[in-house]
Design a protein around this motif. Structure first.
Motif, PDB file in Angstrom:
ATOM      1  N   GLY A   1      44.617  71.263  43.385  1.00  0.00           N
ATOM      2  CA  GLY A   1      45.506  70.669  44.378  1.00  0.00           C
ATOM      3  C   GLY A   1      44.836  69.633  45.267  1.00  0.00           C
ATOM      4  O   GLY A   1      45.421  69.206  46.262  1.00  0.00           O
ATOM      5  N   MET A   2      43.619  69.206  44.937  1.00  0.00           N
ATOM      6  CA  MET A   2      42.870  68.297  45.812  1.00  0.00           C
ATOM      7  C   MET A   2      42.988  66.822  45.397  1.00  0.00           C
ATOM      8  O   MET A   2      42.925  65.935  46.245  1.00  0.00           O
ATOM      9  N   CYS A   3      43.133  66.538  44.111  1.00  0.00           N
ATOM     10  CA  CYS A   3      42.999  65.143  43.669  1.00  0.00           C
ATOM     11  C   CYS A   3      44.323  64.396  43.573  1.00  0.00           C
ATOM     12  O   CYS A   3      44.349  63.175  43.612  1.00  0.00           O
ATOM     13  N   GLY A   4      45.426  65.112  43.418  1.00  0.00           N
ATOM     14  CA  GLY A   4      46.740  64.461  43.311  1.00  0.00           C
ATOM     15  C   GLY A   4      47.047  63.955  41.908  1.00  0.00           C
ATOM     16  O   GLY A   4      48.122  63.403  41.670  1.00  0.00           O
ATOM     17  N   GLY A   5      46.140  64.143  40.977  1.00  0.00           N
ATOM     18  CA  GLY A   5      46.337  63.610  39.621  1.00  0.00           C
ATOM     19  C   GLY A   5      47.559  64.179  38.922  1.00  0.00           C
ATOM     20  O   GLY A   5      48.209  63.501  38.131  1.00  0.00           O
ATOM     21  N   CYS A   6      47.895  65.417  39.217  1.00  0.00           N
ATOM     22  CA  CYS A   6      48.961  66.092  38.476  1.00  0.00           C
ATOM     23  C   CYS A   6      50.297  66.051  39.205  1.00  0.00           C
ATOM     24  O   CYS A   6      51.160  66.876  38.957  1.00  0.00           O
TER      25      CYS A   6
ATOM     26  N   MET B   1      45.543  66.428  34.572  1.00  0.00           N
ATOM     27  CA  MET B   1      44.918  67.248  35.611  1.00  0.00           C
ATOM     28  C   MET B   1      43.438  66.885  35.704  1.00  0.00           C
ATOM     29  O   MET B   1      42.799  66.615  34.681  1.00  0.00           O
ATOM     30  N   ILE B   2      42.916  66.910  36.927  1.00  0.00           N
ATOM     31  CA  ILE B   2      41.489  66.575  37.093  1.00  0.00           C
ATOM     32  C   ILE B   2      40.757  67.774  37.699  1.00  0.00           C
ATOM     33  O   ILE B   2      40.017  68.460  37.014  1.00  0.00           O
ATOM     34  N   ASP B   3      41.024  68.071  38.977  1.00  0.00           N
ATOM     35  CA  ASP B   3      40.297  69.191  39.593  1.00  0.00           C
ATOM     36  C   ASP B   3      41.000  70.530  39.370  1.00  0.00           C
ATOM     37  O   ASP B   3      40.351  71.584  39.348  1.00  0.00           O
ATOM     38  N   GLY B   4      42.329  70.508  39.218  1.00  0.00           N
ATOM     39  CA  GLY B   4      43.070  71.752  38.987  1.00  0.00           C
ATOM     40  C   GLY B   4      43.203  72.627  40.216  1.00  0.00           C
ATOM     41  O   GLY B   4      43.578  73.789  40.114  1.00  0.00           O
TER      42      GLY B   4
ATOM     43  N   CYS C   1      49.265  71.740  39.143  1.00  0.00           N
ATOM     44  CA  CYS C   1      48.158  72.704  39.020  1.00  0.00           C
ATOM     45  C   CYS C   1      48.274  73.875  40.002  1.00  0.00           C
ATOM     46  O   CYS C   1      47.810  74.970  39.684  1.00  0.00           O
TER      47      CYS C   1
HETATM   48 FE1  FES Z   1      44.234  67.621  41.020  1.00  0.00          FE
HETATM   49 FE2  FES Z   1      46.394  69.018  40.452  1.00  0.00          FE
HETATM   50  S1  FES Z   1      44.817  68.468  39.123  1.00  0.00           S
HETATM   51  S2  FES Z   1      45.889  68.060  42.324  1.00  0.00           S
END
Ligand code: FES
Ligand code: NAD
Length: 271
Positions: free
Chosen positions: A221-226, A216-219, A238
């Motif tokens: 829903g913006m970055c797509g990492g998760c 997780m990066i931003d937590g 997230c």
């Molecule tokens: Fe970035 Fe979920 S942590 S979209």
């Protein structure tokens, strides 16, 4: 700033920290997490809220010190302070009165399982808890879980505590016993464990919820990492999770994505 009230070591590299965060303590529900920064400019670390005391205005966090940023968080002693504790984030655990419920925790995943199991017991479910680890020092929260569990079963891979083997051996026995067979199973731990639990419960038709821990990066829903794949669709752990139906999760892609980012794994949920 968020004051650290207590900081203790539960298992090798696993800390429990009690933090003063009154708004989070008042609003949080089981299954949710916060994003923590030790200081300005530090990495943002998602951490499950282990417990909360709204009257005292405190929350408990379980942090596995596996990277530079998590090591800096656990280095803050009682009396010190963390820069940011943002949340609560994520969806709360789906609460229902199933009757008999099995809660299965593997290694440090037991810390994420704890608030789910406690909340399920509080609404009247009969909770059988199964926790496992490599060896005795890696078995955590057994006494705390025993307070509200009908039974706590322990497994270790080397047999140094409880039954020798994996948590799935205990779960298989539970499922096979008509008098103890759970109506729902909640599982948190390493991906191979959650996949093995889902494969055990699928043929038995038992509802199974797993808590996923992608990077997780931003937590928010913006970055797509998760991103995870659930029922053939992309979901964000997230904001859509972190809990999902274990029978619909694509564990193979989750395992691939975790391996891809292994060098940066300090950012995975729980720390
Ligand atoms: Fe970035 Fe979920 S942590 S979209
Ligand atoms: P571990 O590898 O020591 O495993 C702990 C227990 O899980 C084992 O003793 C066994 O009982 C069970 N297990 C493991 N593999 C299994 C399998 N193939 N089949 C059946 N049971 C199995 O765990 P650890 O080192 O404490 O945890 C590390 C892993 O847990 C990391 O990959 C971390 O990302 C993950 N984790 C997940 C969450 C989550 O929210 N899902 C939270 C924290 C950590």
């Amino acid at each position: 700033m968020f004051e650290v009230i207590r900081n203790e070591t539960l298992a090798p590299r696993l800390h429990r920290m009690v933090i003063r965060a009154p708004r989070v303590a008042a609003a949080r529900q089981a299954g949710q997490f916060v994003i923590v920064r030790a200081a300005v400019g530090e990495e943002r670390i998602p951490l499950t809220i282990g417990d909360a005391d709204p009257k005292a205005g405190t929350i408990s966090l379980f942090i596995q010190a596996i990277g530079a940023s998590t090591r800096r968080i656990v280095a803050v002693p009682a009396g010190g302070a963390l820069q940011d504790v943002a949340g609560p984030l994520g969806m709360a655990t789906e609460m229902e009165r199933w009757g008999r419920v099995a809660c299965v925790g593997g290694g440090v995943g037991t810390a994420v399982l704890y608030p789910m199991a406690k909340a399920l017991a509080q609404i009247g479910n009969e909770v059988t808890t199964i926790i496992g680890g490599r060896s005795a020092p890696y078995i955590i929260l057994a006494d705390e879980l025993a307070v509200f569990s009908a039974a706590v079963k322990i497994t270790t891979e080397d047999g140094s505590c409880g039954r020798q083997g994996f948590v799935t051996a205990e779960l298989a026995e539970l499922i096979a016993d008509p008098a103890r067979r759970p109506e729902a199973v909640f599982a948190v731990g390493p991906v191979p464990m959650m996949r093995a639990v889902a494969e055990l419960t699928r043929p038995a038709g038992i509802k199974t919820i797993v808590s996923l821990n992608p990077i997780m990066i931003d937590g928010t829903g913006m970055c797509g990492g998760c991103r995870v794949e659930v029922d053939g669709e992309s979901r964000f752990a997230c904001v859509d999770g972190p809990e999902f139906d274990g029978h619909l999760v694509n564990f193979a892609t989750l395992a691939d994505r975790l391996t891809m980012y292994q060098d940066h794994a300090a950012g995975c949920r729980l720390g």
